[in-house]
Design a protein around this motif. Sequence first.
Motif, PDB file in Angstrom:
ATOM      1  N   SER A   1       0.821  -1.213   0.000  1.00 40.81           N
ATOM      2  CA  SER A   1       0.000   0.000   0.000  1.00 40.81           C
ATOM      3  C   SER A   1       0.843   1.247   0.000  1.00 40.81           C
ATOM      4  O   SER A   1       0.418   2.300  -0.427  1.00 40.81           O
ATOM      5  CB  SER A   1      -0.935   0.006   1.213  1.00 40.81           C
TER       6      SER A   1
ATOM      7  N   ILE B   1      -4.483   4.985   6.786  1.00 43.22           N
ATOM      8  CA  ILE B   1      -5.574   4.054   6.526  1.00 43.22           C
ATOM      9  C   ILE B   1      -6.758   4.777   5.905  1.00 43.22           C
ATOM     10  O   ILE B   1      -7.009   5.957   6.167  1.00 43.22           O
ATOM     11  CB  ILE B   1      -6.001   3.349   7.847  1.00 43.22           C
ATOM     12  N   LYS B   2      -7.479   4.065   5.057  1.00 46.58           N
ATOM     13  CA  LYS B   2      -8.724   4.544   4.455  1.00 46.58           C
ATOM     14  C   LYS B   2      -8.543   5.788   3.590  1.00 46.58           C
ATOM     15  O   LYS B   2      -9.469   6.575   3.441  1.00 46.58           O
ATOM     16  CB  LYS B   2      -9.777   4.820   5.533  1.00 46.58           C
ATOM     17  N   THR B   3      -7.330   6.002   3.072  1.00 51.23           N
ATOM     18  CA  THR B   3      -7.108   7.128   2.173  1.00 51.23           C
ATOM     19  C   THR B   3      -5.954   6.800   1.245  1.00 51.23           C
ATOM     20  O   THR B   3      -5.055   6.025   1.598  1.00 51.23           O
ATOM     21  CB  THR B   3      -6.807   8.427   2.936  1.00 51.23           C
ATOM     22  N   ASN B   4      -5.978   7.384   0.041  1.00 52.19           N
ATOM     23  CA  ASN B   4      -4.867   7.236  -0.908  1.00 52.19           C
ATOM     24  C   ASN B   4      -3.935   8.430  -0.881  1.00 52.19           C
ATOM     25  O   ASN B   4      -2.994   8.517  -1.676  1.00 52.19           O
ATOM     26  CB  ASN B   4      -5.417   7.041  -2.334  1.00 52.19           C
TER      27      ASN B   4
ATOM     28  N   SER C   1      -6.754   8.646   9.947  1.00 50.52           N
ATOM     29  CA  SER C   1      -6.570   8.721   8.499  1.00 50.52           C
ATOM     30  C   SER C   1      -6.136  10.099   8.020  1.00 50.52           C
ATOM     31  O   SER C   1      -5.978  10.317   6.818  1.00 50.52           O
ATOM     32  CB  SER C   1      -7.872   8.329   7.788  1.00 50.52           C
TER      33      SER C   1
ATOM     34  N   SER D   1     -19.841   3.147  11.932  1.00 44.73           N
ATOM     35  CA  SER D   1     -18.541   2.537  11.641  1.00 44.73           C
ATOM     36  C   SER D   1     -17.533   3.545  11.117  1.00 44.73           C
ATOM     37  O   SER D   1     -16.322   3.379  11.294  1.00 44.73           O
ATOM     38  CB  SER D   1     -18.706   1.405  10.622  1.00 44.73           C
ATOM     39  N   ASN D   2     -18.017   4.655  10.505  1.00 43.64           N
ATOM     40  CA  ASN D   2     -17.089   5.657   9.974  1.00 43.64           C
ATOM     41  C   ASN D   2     -16.656   6.676  11.011  1.00 43.64           C
ATOM     42  O   ASN D   2     -15.732   7.457  10.781  1.00 43.64           O
ATOM     43  CB  ASN D   2     -17.734   6.396   8.793  1.00 43.64           C
TER      44      ASN D   2
ATOM     45  N   THR E   1      -4.643  -2.708   9.489  1.00 38.03           N
ATOM     46  CA  THR E   1      -4.550  -1.750   8.386  1.00 38.03           C
ATOM     47  C   THR E   1      -4.911  -0.347   8.805  1.00 38.03           C
ATOM     48  O   THR E   1      -5.400   0.434   8.017  1.00 38.03           O
ATOM     49  CB  THR E   1      -5.492  -2.164   7.256  1.00 38.03           C
ATOM     50  N   THR E   2      -4.706  -0.040  10.070  1.00 42.54           N
ATOM     51  CA  THR E   2      -5.107   1.280  10.544  1.00 42.54           C
ATOM     52  C   THR E   2      -3.908   2.176  10.762  1.00 42.54           C
ATOM     53  O   THR E   2      -2.993   1.808  11.464  1.00 42.54           O
ATOM     54  CB  THR E   2      -5.866   1.174  11.873  1.00 42.54           C
TER      55      THR E   2
END
Length: 821
Positions: free
Chosen positions: A22, A61-64, A183, A738-739, A816-817
């Motif tokens: 990643s 995590i949760k972002t590019n 994130s 969850s978000n 993955t956080t």
Amino acid sequence: MELFEKIGGLPATLLFLFFIFSSGVSPSIGGDILTPAQPLTDGQELISAGERFILGFFSPIKTNNRYIGIWYKVSPPTVVWVANRQHPISDHNGSLSITANGTLIIINQNSKIIWSSGSSGLANPVAQLLDDGNFIVKEANILGSLTWQSFDYPSDTLLPGMKLGWNLTSGLNRNITSWTSPSDPASGLYTGAMDLHGNPQLILWEGSSQLWRTGSWNGKTLTGIPDILHYKIFLLEFVINNDEVFCMYHTTNTSLIARLTVNYTGICQRSVWLDDSKMWISYLSEPKDPCDYMSQCGVYGVCNMDDSPMCSCLKGFKPRSPTNWDLRDWRDGCMRMTELDCRNGTDGFVTMKNIKLPDTSRSTVDRSMELNECRAMCLRNCSCTAYASADINGTGCIIWTTELIDIRVFSFGGQDLNVRLAAIDLGLGLHHSHSRTMVGILVGSVLGILLFASVGICIWIHRRRRTGAVPFASHRNNECEEGKEWELPSFDLGTIIAATNNFSIENKLGQGGFGPVYKGKLGEEQEIAIKRLSKTSAQGTDEFMNEMTLIAKLQHRNLIRLLGCCTQREERTLVYEYMPNKSLDTFLFDKDKAVLLDWQTRYNIIEGIAQGLLYLHRDSRLRIIHRDLKASNILLDKDMNPKISDFGLARIFREDETALNTRRVVGTYGYMSPEYAMDGVFSVKSDVFSFGVLVLEIISGKKNRGVSISEYKGNLLAHAWSLWMEGNGLELVDESISNSISMVEAINCIKLGLLCVQESPKDRPTMSSVVLMLGNRNTSLPDPKRPGFFPTRARPEVESSKSKTDSASINEFSITTVEGR
């Protein structure tokens, strides 16, 4: 911070490979040096000489989004510094380079400079990643030519050898600021910074508000963190001179991997890496308890976690607002019993031991003065309120000339604080003692006369009542009169009828085991809720009297407030403050409304319920077991703050009682502890069990009862335990939030809920322990044992106060956080 947070059971090797993939990791560009001839592109790295640190691009995590960061070369990797934290790159086409004049720049996919270190004016510049985690710009091959360093611009982490504080010559202020979220490494809400006002101290800020302070340096430690003296592997250094004011720490073992972070939840953590177990261990977190938060007890108030309640006034002071103080609202603080008498020189001092000194931003300091001189100076200054030694060895002088604020008592450590008092409040001098004695005699005499008169009046009233001749009892011959002892107002039935429009259906809020609940209004503004005892209610007069007498004696922000009652004619009604958001179950178990309860709101509700229960079990005038704690009995005010309601089934415990047995089991099945439901044995641990069920319901948005066996493997407790044992605890979290969750907090709350519903009462924590666990959100909790399971079909002898559908009681790479550290 740790890039990866363990959730579930993925192997560490697989997770680490996930991180490499990643992050686009590829071979280093050539050791630890960056030169103008070769920029660092996305996928390349610099590795420090000792291979302790890596510099390169990473994605949270949760972002590019891509950022230049430095991380500890451990598995999982741990980010300690971010360059472009405010300006991410949206793809993998960014680069880091050093210009010919020694300026570090980050360029995005459009060749636009998004971050710069500023010009260094060097002839042959290089940038180097050192083995202490510092990224520096210097003249190539020339020692001591450093012109820029990342250590001067911390993110959320302080490494050994980094300075936290001010360079007074250049005006550089080094502070650490939390990430916004796991994130997003952008500057968050919490900042740890050096305050130069008065006697310098470190302060943790929440926005523009002071959240916690370390206390001032006393030559050995910071007065607000006595625990740090126990950790011999760290050396704390505090420097105050004309050029600099800063704090830093070192490790006695240079191979030790350590960090100090301010995380996005507002917790300052000191952690060390254990290579054998491949994990970070937090050895000290602040704030750790309610007394650590700024000014919990107001001016001249003292906070002590060993006391109940935790707030008290300094000697010679009294609550400024006794009513609010009784309600555990200490914001108004305390005031002097007797004003100081500077003119006649009769004032003195009381010495308090083991104290975190008051806020020193309000003080003045002379480091050359002896303590006896300090005392004399304070007495000469009519505005002086207290003094203390600036150094624990007895030298230096700190003087306060304003109100004293944010004082706490430790069981060990801390310092002596000398508080100035009027002589009479110290009990000094013959004259003052005699005067006080005479006042005592006078007051005692008056009280004696009043007591004698009261006895006589009571005898007269008793005799008159026997003959029916007490005029004021003739039209108020009702149970509310018994509430007079607790100053409980009695409402006229006409007032109740007018307030509810004669109990009209339009005013009905819902129906509970007690009977219907109506909304009403007193006058033009005050909204109220009225519980009306139904003639067919399973709860009768005994429960009505129980609730009336108990709540009248209870006052806490997380308990519903009883305003009065009415028992005229055949009516029995209780009048409460109105809760506009009704009860917790109306939101929690409704898919459309559940989204309004985001994670922070749910956490606050859990904390509030815990505080209310702690008050009932330990801090109130009575020791009370609620026995019917459930979602429908948790009411929400306009700000979604929880209030425990419905005390009809509550029981008072004597101090010498630990558990009671009853043949009449009452409450709501699904919330009852096994020992109570099966054997009729109840105690404070019965309420703890109910609280645990509530916690798991709040997290999941699901009821413990009323679900199919195939869906929940029996009930919510069984389902939660199964997920926990499989390492999939987070699957319990309500999908609608969850978000918004903090994974660390969610895991800890699930664990806490399971601790509370353990089968054996002795294994369950007390509510005081629960409050401490919730107060320190990053604390390490013990592992829970199997919950108390029992059949979901009620036994015939169990009475249930289960509400109807429309009930309305009165109102964290282990995986993955990425987290900023």
